[in-house]
Design a protein around this motif. Structure first.
Motif, PDB file in Angstrom:
ATOM      1  N   THR A  46      37.649  19.891 -34.695  1.00 53.73           N
ATOM      2  CA  THR A  46      38.000  18.468 -34.749  1.00 53.73           C
ATOM      3  C   THR A  46      39.323  18.260 -35.479  1.00 53.73           C
ATOM      4  O   THR A  46      40.078  17.344 -35.167  1.00 53.73           O
ATOM      5  CB  THR A  46      36.888  17.675 -35.477  1.00 53.73           C
ATOM      6  N   ASN A  51      44.607  17.903 -32.208  1.00 53.21           N
ATOM      7  CA  ASN A  51      43.667  16.789 -32.077  1.00 53.21           C
ATOM      8  C   ASN A  51      44.010  15.590 -32.949  1.00 53.21           C
ATOM      9  O   ASN A  51      43.372  14.545 -32.822  1.00 53.21           O
ATOM     10  CB  ASN A  51      42.241  17.240 -32.447  1.00 53.21           C
ATOM     11  N   GLN A  52      44.972  15.701 -33.831  1.00 55.41           N
ATOM     12  CA  GLN A  52      45.210  14.678 -34.845  1.00 55.41           C
ATOM     13  C   GLN A  52      45.455  13.282 -34.280  1.00 55.41           C
ATOM     14  O   GLN A  52      45.005  12.307 -34.856  1.00 55.41           O
ATOM     15  CB  GLN A  52      46.369  15.089 -35.757  1.00 55.41           C
ATOM     16  N   ALA A  53      46.139  13.162 -33.170  1.00 55.60           N
ATOM     17  CA  ALA A  53      46.492  11.853 -32.628  1.00 55.60           C
ATOM     18  C   ALA A  53      45.304  11.118 -32.004  1.00 55.60           C
ATOM     19  O   ALA A  53      45.305   9.893 -31.936  1.00 55.60           O
ATOM     20  CB  ALA A  53      47.603  11.998 -31.599  1.00 55.60           C
ATOM     21  N   ARG A  54      44.293  11.851 -31.588  1.00 58.98           N
ATOM     22  CA  ARG A  54      43.201  11.179 -30.869  1.00 58.98           C
ATOM     23  C   ARG A  54      41.872  11.141 -31.616  1.00 58.98           C
ATOM     24  O   ARG A  54      40.897  10.604 -31.108  1.00 58.98           O
ATOM     25  CB  ARG A  54      43.036  11.806 -29.503  1.00 58.98           C
ATOM     26  N   VAL A  55      41.790  11.669 -32.819  1.00 59.69           N
ATOM     27  CA  VAL A  55      40.536  11.676 -33.578  1.00 59.69           C
ATOM     28  C   VAL A  55      40.536  10.500 -34.554  1.00 59.69           C
ATOM     29  O   VAL A  55      41.485  10.308 -35.310  1.00 59.69           O
ATOM     30  CB  VAL A  55      40.371  13.012 -34.344  1.00 59.69           C
ATOM     31  N   THR A  56      39.464   9.711 -34.526  1.00 62.82           N
ATOM     32  CA  THR A  56      39.365   8.544 -35.412  1.00 62.82           C
ATOM     33  C   THR A  56      38.861   8.963 -36.789  1.00 62.82           C
ATOM     34  O   THR A  56      38.330  10.065 -36.967  1.00 62.82           O
ATOM     35  CB  THR A  56      38.384   7.508 -34.841  1.00 62.82           C
ATOM     36  N   GLU A  59      35.202   9.793 -36.661  1.00 64.26           N
ATOM     37  CA  GLU A  59      34.950  11.114 -36.080  1.00 64.26           C
ATOM     38  C   GLU A  59      35.254  12.220 -37.087  1.00 64.26           C
ATOM     39  O   GLU A  59      34.533  13.208 -37.159  1.00 64.26           O
ATOM     40  CB  GLU A  59      35.789  11.310 -34.816  1.00 64.26           C
TER      41      GLU A  59
END
Length: 139
Positions: A46, A51-56, A59
């Protein structure tokens, strides 16, 4: 005179290296292999750089909580500190589903320095153990 400075600089660098080496060796050993490693490393994906731009934020917190459930015991306090830095402190002291006891009196947020140190320790462990490329961690 420049030879003295060079010698003094070398001695100071040696002392600093010895102190850091002693500190590193005095840290609790974290295992390279344990029963929850596969699950832990899967959740660690995660946090990969890609992945940094799309993980909230939610999450991220959920992934950290899942990692706590499968982490080596000596790493759990660092991960708990990171989760605590992402959310409001819980004053009720109830179990938050991570399988570890919580101190009801521990509602004070940790210092930014403590959170940063936990992030570095956990990040280095994750990169070395799981082969995950994390942002701002250099191993």
């Amino acid at each position: 005179m420049s030879d003295r400075r060079l010698l003094a600089g070398g001695v100071i660098a040696g002392l600093v290296a010895a102190a850091l080496g002693g500190w590193w060796l005095s840290r609790p050993d974290l295992p390279a292999d344990w029963s929850g490693k596969d699950r832990f490393c899967a959740e660690a994906q995660t946090f990969t750089l890609t992945n940094q731009a799309r993980v909230t934020g939610d999450e991220r917190a959920a992934a950290l909580r899942a990692m706590i459930r499968s982490a080596p015991d000596d790493l759990v306090p660092d991960l708990q500190r990171l989760v605590g830095s992402m959310a409001e402190p819980h004053e009720d002291g109830h179990d938050h589903g991570d399988g570890h006891d919580h101190d009801p009196g521990a509602t004070t947020p940790d210092s930014p320095e403590a959170v940063r140190a936990s992030g570095e320790r956990a990040g280095e462990f994750i990169e070395r153990t799981c082969g995950v490329n994390l942002p701002d961690i250099r191993t």
